[in-house]
Design an enzyme around this catalytic site. Sequence first.
Site, mmCIF file in Angstrom:
data_model
loop_
_atom_site.group_PDB
_atom_site.id
_atom_site.type_symbol
_atom_site.label_atom_id
_atom_site.label_comp_id
_atom_site.label_asym_id
_atom_site.label_seq_id
_atom_site.Cartn_x
_atom_site.Cartn_y
_atom_site.Cartn_z
ATOM 1 N N LYS A 4 -83.859 -20.674 88.816
ATOM 2 C CA LYS A 4 -84.934 -21.213 89.652
ATOM 3 C C LYS A 4 -84.806 -22.737 89.757
ATOM 4 C CE LYS A 4 -88.064 -21.594 85.717
ATOM 5 N NZ LYS A 4 -89.155 -20.949 84.967
ATOM 6 N N TYR A 42 -88.520 -55.809 89.831
ATOM 7 C CA TYR A 42 -89.903 -55.966 90.290
ATOM 8 C C TYR A 42 -90.830 -56.420 89.169
ATOM 9 C CZ TYR A 42 -88.619 -53.530 94.594
ATOM 10 O OH TYR A 42 -88.046 -53.172 95.777
HETATM 11 C C1 LIG Z 1 -88.563 -20.506 83.784
HETATM 12 C C2 LIG Z 1 -88.811 -19.154 83.280
HETATM 13 C C3 LIG Z 1 -87.957 -18.590 82.322
HETATM 14 C C4 LIG Z 1 -86.913 -19.397 81.603
HETATM 15 O O1 LIG Z 1 -87.596 -20.247 80.718
HETATM 16 P P1 LIG Z 1 -86.840 -21.253 79.740
HETATM 17 O O2 LIG Z 1 -87.911 -21.730 78.840
HETATM 18 O O3 LIG Z 1 -86.263 -22.326 80.593
HETATM 19 O O4 LIG Z 1 -85.804 -20.470 79.045
HETATM 20 C C5 LIG Z 1 -88.169 -17.274 81.974
HETATM 21 N N1 LIG Z 1 -89.157 -16.540 82.541
HETATM 22 C C6 LIG Z 1 -90.010 -17.058 83.442
HETATM 23 C C7 LIG Z 1 -91.074 -16.205 84.013
HETATM 24 C C8 LIG Z 1 -89.869 -18.381 83.840
HETATM 25 O O5 LIG Z 1 -90.735 -18.898 84.729
#
Ligand SMILES: *Cc1c(COP(=O)(O)O)cnc(C)c1O
Length: 375
Positions: free
Chosen positions: A38, A264
Amino acid sequence: MSALSPARRAVIDLEAFRSNVRTLAEAAAPAETMIAVKADAYGHGMVPMARAALQGGATSLAVLDIPAALTLRDAGIEAPLFAWLHGPDSDFAAAVAARVDLGVSALWQLEAILAARGSARPRVHLKVDTGLSRNGASVQDWPGLVRRAVEADAAGELHLHAAWSHLADASVEDDEAALARFLEAVAVAEDEGARFPLLHLAASSAGLRMPAARFGMVRFGIAAYGISPFDDATGADLGLVPAMTVESEVASIKRVPAGHGVSYGLTYRTEGESTLALVPLGYADGVPRVAGPRASLLLNGRRFPIAGRVAMDQVVLDVGDHPVAVGDRVVMFGPGTAGEPTAEEWADWAKTIGDEIIARVGHRVQRVYRNELPS
Ligand SMILES: *Cc1c(COP(=O)(O)O)cnc(C)c1O
């Protein structure tokens, strides 16, 4: 990216990533390994990371939403894909046609999937909220959601494939309590006639340290990118290698006298006569502005602190009398093996987590892949 743009690169070592996936898959076995790609694979680029995850032993991919799943299908990826965050306008028909596994948290989603399925029989994973209070059916809504799914499964309209949830990564006691709520929800569902081929609960944290939460599959994310999910251990401590190195090149240098203000607000002044090196990485590229006073970058084998404020497009390093030339390589973060900071150090400097550091590397930073295998 134009060849004339200043160099800003995220060099991604796909072998490091595959090796992390192998390490995690071994830790999770006999549970299967799903890898989360994702948020554009936590900023690494979704399609190459999806391929590498499968080459490293992942058996499925977590993509968050339907458009991302369709992008992977268009790229020719055939592995099971899991999408679970939906809105009223989500294109369930396209998801079903592309054989995307769908996480379902509410009755309206289940009805929309059934209405959109045509003659296909989509695979659904029912989500229960075990305390994180994001999506997932509440304890009150869970039996009704299960009942409708069991009925649709019996009618041949869908495959009721899994029950799942997500942990808060809180204290051991809190996560144990969530695990107990999950088991309770599964028992309630079984009383409603559900027979789940798969249960899944753990992400990186519980996948590594809470064996009872592994069930049939672990959804690993951050750990696969080589970054620790824990405060008390680095990725390296866990045998993981950060896959991303963010680097740039010195764009200009100037010699300035003592007391010279930099960036800045002129919040920084040189102590003595000094050389300033301009690096074309700024907060638009993912350098957290808030980290400025604590952060340093690697240049010619040494770390130099950021002088003054982080700007949108650039930072300045005060390199004193050290030799530096336009074009010299500068590393913001990487595996940490050559003296460069890690994303975990940046997280400390910015009072955040490594996940945010890597996921916010800007789109202007060109992704370059090393050790790609033919797919
Ligand atoms: C992002 C996510 C994961 C992975 O989580 P990590 O802590 O990065 O391993 C797994 N399941 C869901 C539903 C997520 O949103």
